[in-house]
Motif scaffolding. Sequence first.
Motif, PDB file in Angstrom:
ATOM      1  N   THR A 189      -1.567  -4.617  -1.368  1.00 32.73           N
ATOM      2  CA  THR A 189      -1.808  -5.887  -0.682  1.00 32.73           C
ATOM      3  C   THR A 189      -2.336  -6.927  -1.668  1.00 32.73           C
ATOM      4  OG1 THR A 189      -2.306  -4.558   1.271  1.00 32.73           O
ATOM      5  CG2 THR A 189      -2.690  -6.908   1.451  1.00 32.73           C
ATOM      6  N   GLY A 190      -1.533  -7.182  -2.661  1.00 30.25           N
ATOM      7  CA  GLY A 190      -1.869  -8.109  -3.732  1.00 30.25           C
ATOM      8  C   GLY A 190      -1.395  -7.505  -5.040  1.00 30.25           C
ATOM      9  N   ALA A 191      -2.182  -7.712  -6.079  1.00 31.57           N
ATOM     10  CA  ALA A 191      -1.841  -7.182  -7.402  1.00 31.57           C
ATOM     11  C   ALA A 191      -3.105  -6.627  -8.051  1.00 31.57           C
ATOM     12  CB  ALA A 191      -1.236  -8.286  -8.265  1.00 31.57           C
ATOM     13  N   ASN A 192      -2.913  -5.913  -9.128  1.00 32.04           N
ATOM     14  CA  ASN A 192      -4.008  -5.417  -9.967  1.00 32.04           C
ATOM     15  C   ASN A 192      -4.921  -4.457  -9.221  1.00 32.04           C
ATOM     16  OD1 ASN A 192      -2.876  -7.144 -11.899  1.00 32.04           O
ATOM     17  ND2 ASN A 192      -4.211  -8.820 -11.311  1.00 32.04           N
ATOM     18  N   GLU A 193      -6.196  -4.806  -9.093  1.00 32.35           N
ATOM     19  CA  GLU A 193      -7.163  -3.936  -8.432  1.00 32.35           C
ATOM     20  C   GLU A 193      -6.892  -3.892  -6.936  1.00 32.35           C
ATOM     21  OE1 GLU A 193      -9.252  -2.232 -10.460  1.00 32.35           O
ATOM     22  OE2 GLU A 193      -8.183  -3.319 -12.015  1.00 32.35           O
ATOM     23  N   ALA A 194      -7.436  -2.894  -6.270  1.00 31.44           N
ATOM     24  CA  ALA A 194      -7.281  -2.802  -4.819  1.00 31.44           C
ATOM     25  C   ALA A 194      -7.943  -4.016  -4.168  1.00 31.44           C
ATOM     26  CB  ALA A 194      -7.910  -1.519  -4.300  1.00 31.44           C
ATOM     27  N   THR A 195      -7.267  -4.582  -3.186  1.00 28.36           N
ATOM     28  CA  THR A 195      -7.844  -5.687  -2.423  1.00 28.36           C
ATOM     29  C   THR A 195      -9.058  -5.158  -1.681  1.00 28.36           C
ATOM     30  OG1 THR A 195      -5.765  -6.875  -2.242  1.00 28.36           O
ATOM     31  CG2 THR A 195      -7.394  -7.286  -0.521  1.00 28.36           C
ATOM     32  N   GLU A 196     -10.160  -5.913  -1.739  1.00 24.72           N
ATOM     33  CA  GLU A 196     -11.391  -5.461  -1.111  1.00 24.72           C
ATOM     34  C   GLU A 196     -11.800  -6.423  -0.010  1.00 24.72           C
ATOM     35  OE1 GLU A 196     -15.914  -5.004  -2.532  1.00 24.72           O
ATOM     36  OE2 GLU A 196     -14.496  -3.731  -3.625  1.00 24.72           O
ATOM     37  N   ILE A 197     -12.125  -5.873   1.153  1.00 22.62           N
ATOM     38  CA  ILE A 197     -12.625  -6.666   2.267  1.00 22.62           C
ATOM     39  C   ILE A 197     -14.031  -6.173   2.594  1.00 22.62           C
ATOM     40  CG2 ILE A 197     -11.533  -5.191   4.010  1.00 22.62           C
ATOM     41  CD1 ILE A 197     -11.145  -7.818   5.681  1.00 22.62           C
ATOM     42  N   ALA A 198     -14.935  -7.122   2.766  1.00 23.21           N
ATOM     43  CA  ALA A 198     -16.311  -6.796   3.141  1.00 23.21           C
ATOM     44  C   ALA A 198     -16.601  -7.444   4.487  1.00 23.21           C
ATOM     45  CB  ALA A 198     -17.291  -7.301   2.089  1.00 23.21           C
ATOM     46  N   THR A 227     -13.618   2.189  -2.703  1.00 24.13           N
ATOM     47  CA  THR A 227     -13.631   0.812  -3.225  1.00 24.13           C
ATOM     48  C   THR A 227     -13.725   0.835  -4.743  1.00 24.13           C
ATOM     49  OG1 THR A 227     -16.035   0.672  -2.990  1.00 24.13           O
ATOM     50  CG2 THR A 227     -14.715  -0.170  -1.151  1.00 24.13           C
ATOM     51  N   THR A 228     -13.517  -0.305  -5.331  1.00 26.52           N
ATOM     52  CA  THR A 228     -13.599  -0.554  -6.787  1.00 26.52           C
ATOM     53  C   THR A 228     -12.614   0.272  -7.602  1.00 26.52           C
ATOM     54  OG1 THR A 228     -15.414   1.005  -7.241  1.00 26.52           O
ATOM     55  CG2 THR A 228     -16.043  -1.253  -6.620  1.00 26.52           C
ATOM     56  N   GLN A 229     -11.491   0.635  -7.009  1.00 25.60           N
ATOM     57  CA  GLN A 229     -10.477   1.378  -7.756  1.00 25.60           C
ATOM     58  C   GLN A 229      -9.264   0.484  -8.020  1.00 25.60           C
ATOM     59  OE1 GLN A 229     -11.123   1.971  -4.536  1.00 25.60           O
ATOM     60  NE2 GLN A 229      -9.228   2.191  -3.420  1.00 25.60           N
ATOM     61  N   SER A 230      -8.414   0.966  -8.885  1.00 24.57           N
ATOM     62  CA  SER A 230      -7.138   0.301  -9.129  1.00 24.57           C
ATOM     63  C   SER A 230      -6.360   0.274  -7.828  1.00 24.57           C
ATOM     64  CB  SER A 230      -6.349   1.065 -10.190  1.00 24.57           C
ATOM     65  OG  SER A 230      -4.981   0.749 -10.117  1.00 24.57           O
ATOM     66  N   GLY A 231      -5.543  -0.743  -7.665  1.00 20.24           N
ATOM     67  CA  GLY A 231      -4.729  -0.833  -6.465  1.00 20.24           C
ATOM     68  C   GLY A 231      -3.722   0.283  -6.337  1.00 20.24           C
ATOM     69  N   LEU A 232      -3.481   1.003  -7.424  1.00 15.88           N
ATOM     70  CA  LEU A 232      -2.524   2.107  -7.399  1.00 15.88           C
ATOM     71  C   LEU A 232      -3.186   3.438  -7.048  1.00 15.88           C
ATOM     72  CD1 LEU A 232      -0.474   1.113 -10.573  1.00 15.88           C
ATOM     73  CD2 LEU A 232       0.016   0.601  -8.169  1.00 15.88           C
ATOM     74  N   GLU A 233      -4.496   3.449  -6.901  1.00 19.72           N
ATOM     75  CA  GLU A 233      -5.242   4.668  -6.583  1.00 19.72           C
ATOM     76  C   GLU A 233      -5.535   4.712  -5.087  1.00 19.72           C
ATOM     77  OE1 GLU A 233      -8.725   5.260  -9.063  1.00 19.72           O
ATOM     78  OE2 GLU A 233      -7.745   4.119 -10.646  1.00 19.72           O
ATOM     79  N   TYR A 234      -4.568   5.091  -4.317  1.00 24.89           N
ATOM     80  CA  TYR A 234      -4.720   5.151  -2.865  1.00 24.89           C
ATOM     81  C   TYR A 234      -4.891   6.593  -2.414  1.00 24.89           C
ATOM     82  CZ  TYR A 234      -3.326   5.092   2.050  1.00 24.89           C
ATOM     83  OH  TYR A 234      -3.275   5.267   3.408  1.00 24.89           O
ATOM     84  N   ASP A 235      -5.985   6.857  -1.682  1.00 22.68           N
ATOM     85  CA  ASP A 235      -6.260   8.188  -1.168  1.00 22.68           C
ATOM     86  C   ASP A 235      -6.256   8.121   0.358  1.00 22.68           C
ATOM     87  OD1 ASP A 235      -7.256  10.644  -0.354  1.00 22.68           O
ATOM     88  OD2 ASP A 235      -9.008  10.590  -1.674  1.00 22.68           O
ATOM     89  N   PRO A 236      -5.174   8.554   1.016  1.00 21.37           N
ATOM     90  CA  PRO A 236      -5.085   8.447   2.472  1.00 21.37           C
ATOM     91  C   PRO A 236      -6.160   9.240   3.224  1.00 21.37           C
ATOM     92  CG  PRO A 236      -3.262   9.748   1.609  1.00 21.37           C
ATOM     93  CD  PRO A 236      -3.996   9.183   0.435  1.00 21.37           C
ATOM     94  N   SER A 237      -6.790  10.221   2.570  1.00 21.82           N
ATOM     95  CA  SER A 237      -7.842  10.988   3.242  1.00 21.82           C
ATOM     96  C   SER A 237      -9.089  10.139   3.481  1.00 21.82           C
ATOM     97  CB  SER A 237      -8.195  12.239   2.436  1.00 21.82           C
ATOM     98  OG  SER A 237      -8.905  11.894   1.262  1.00 21.82           O
ATOM     99  N   LYS A 238      -9.154   8.976   2.831  1.00 20.24           N
ATOM    100  CA  LYS A 238     -10.309   8.082   2.985  1.00 20.24           C
ATOM    101  C   LYS A 238     -10.013   6.900   3.918  1.00 20.24           C
ATOM    102  CE  LYS A 238     -12.394   9.538  -1.267  1.00 20.24           C
ATOM    103  NZ  LYS A 238     -13.072   9.197  -2.489  1.00 20.24           N
ATOM    104  N   ASN A 239      -8.905   6.983   4.644  1.00 21.30           N
ATOM    105  CA  ASN A 239      -8.594   5.918   5.592  1.00 21.30           C
ATOM    106  C   ASN A 239      -9.595   5.933   6.749  1.00 21.30           C
ATOM    107  OD1 ASN A 239      -6.408   5.208   4.075  1.00 21.30           O
ATOM    108  ND2 ASN A 239      -4.867   5.906   5.533  1.00 21.30           N
ATOM    109  N   LEU A 240     -10.125   4.771   7.049  1.00 22.27           N
ATOM    110  CA  LEU A 240     -11.020   4.607   8.178  1.00 22.27           C
ATOM    111  C   LEU A 240     -10.256   4.151   9.412  1.00 22.27           C
ATOM    112  CD1 LEU A 240     -14.003   4.336   9.249  1.00 22.27           C
ATOM    113  CD2 LEU A 240     -13.811   1.925   8.613  1.00 22.27           C
ATOM    114  N   LEU A 241      -9.241   3.328   9.184  1.00 20.04           N
ATOM    115  CA  LEU A 241      -8.525   2.708  10.289  1.00 20.04           C
ATOM    116  C   LEU A 241      -7.106   2.368   9.874  1.00 20.04           C
ATOM    117  CD1 LEU A 241      -9.074   0.667  13.023  1.00 20.04           C
ATOM    118  CD2 LEU A 241      -8.722  -0.957  11.209  1.00 20.04           C
TER     119      LEU A 241
END
Length: 182
Positions: A76-85, A121-135
């Motif tokens: 959902t963007g580029a580079n680092e993972a998009t972060e929402i607070a 959070t604070t990971q590369s946008g390519l480091e997606y771990d579905p086991s950590k999905n909240l919603l």
Amino acid sequence: MKKQLLFLFFLCSSFLLFSQNDDSLTFSKLDKSPLDVVMYRDTNKAAVARVIYSRPSKQDREIFGKLVPFNAVWRTGANEATEIAFYQDVKINNKLVKAGSYSLYTIPGEEEWKFILNTATTQSGLEYDPSKNLLTATMDLLPSPQKIESFSISFVEQQNGGLLFLGWDDTIASIAFTMVTP
């Protein structure tokens, strides 16, 4: 006085020699997908949500279905993972989301998009771990009335909450959230 001048001369010379021989002191070029921040505040100007993301540009490329494949997780963007607070508890799709920081991923599709909040959070946008999905929730889609050159995120106020919009190329995806009142 001579000792002080001599010391200053050696200090400056050392710095110049060090800076000329050390490539780590050079600054990087501007990022092709610049970092941006969007804030959402309530009617009292209190912070409700903030998104930090990188904004890739279309540059005459075919975006959805090509550069961003359909039915695959996108950072959902580029580079680092998009972060929402979220600065207060909210509900998305009738599910409680506690105040805190999350990574925001999406799964673009031709007919619908999936919105994913991930606790990592604070990971590369390519480091997606579905086991950590909240919603995971379905997003509403609408065609953009004009081409959107750079990927963009914005908020629109609505009663007791807001709408989060993601727009790029010819597509706008949105999801509503409501603020949880104590």
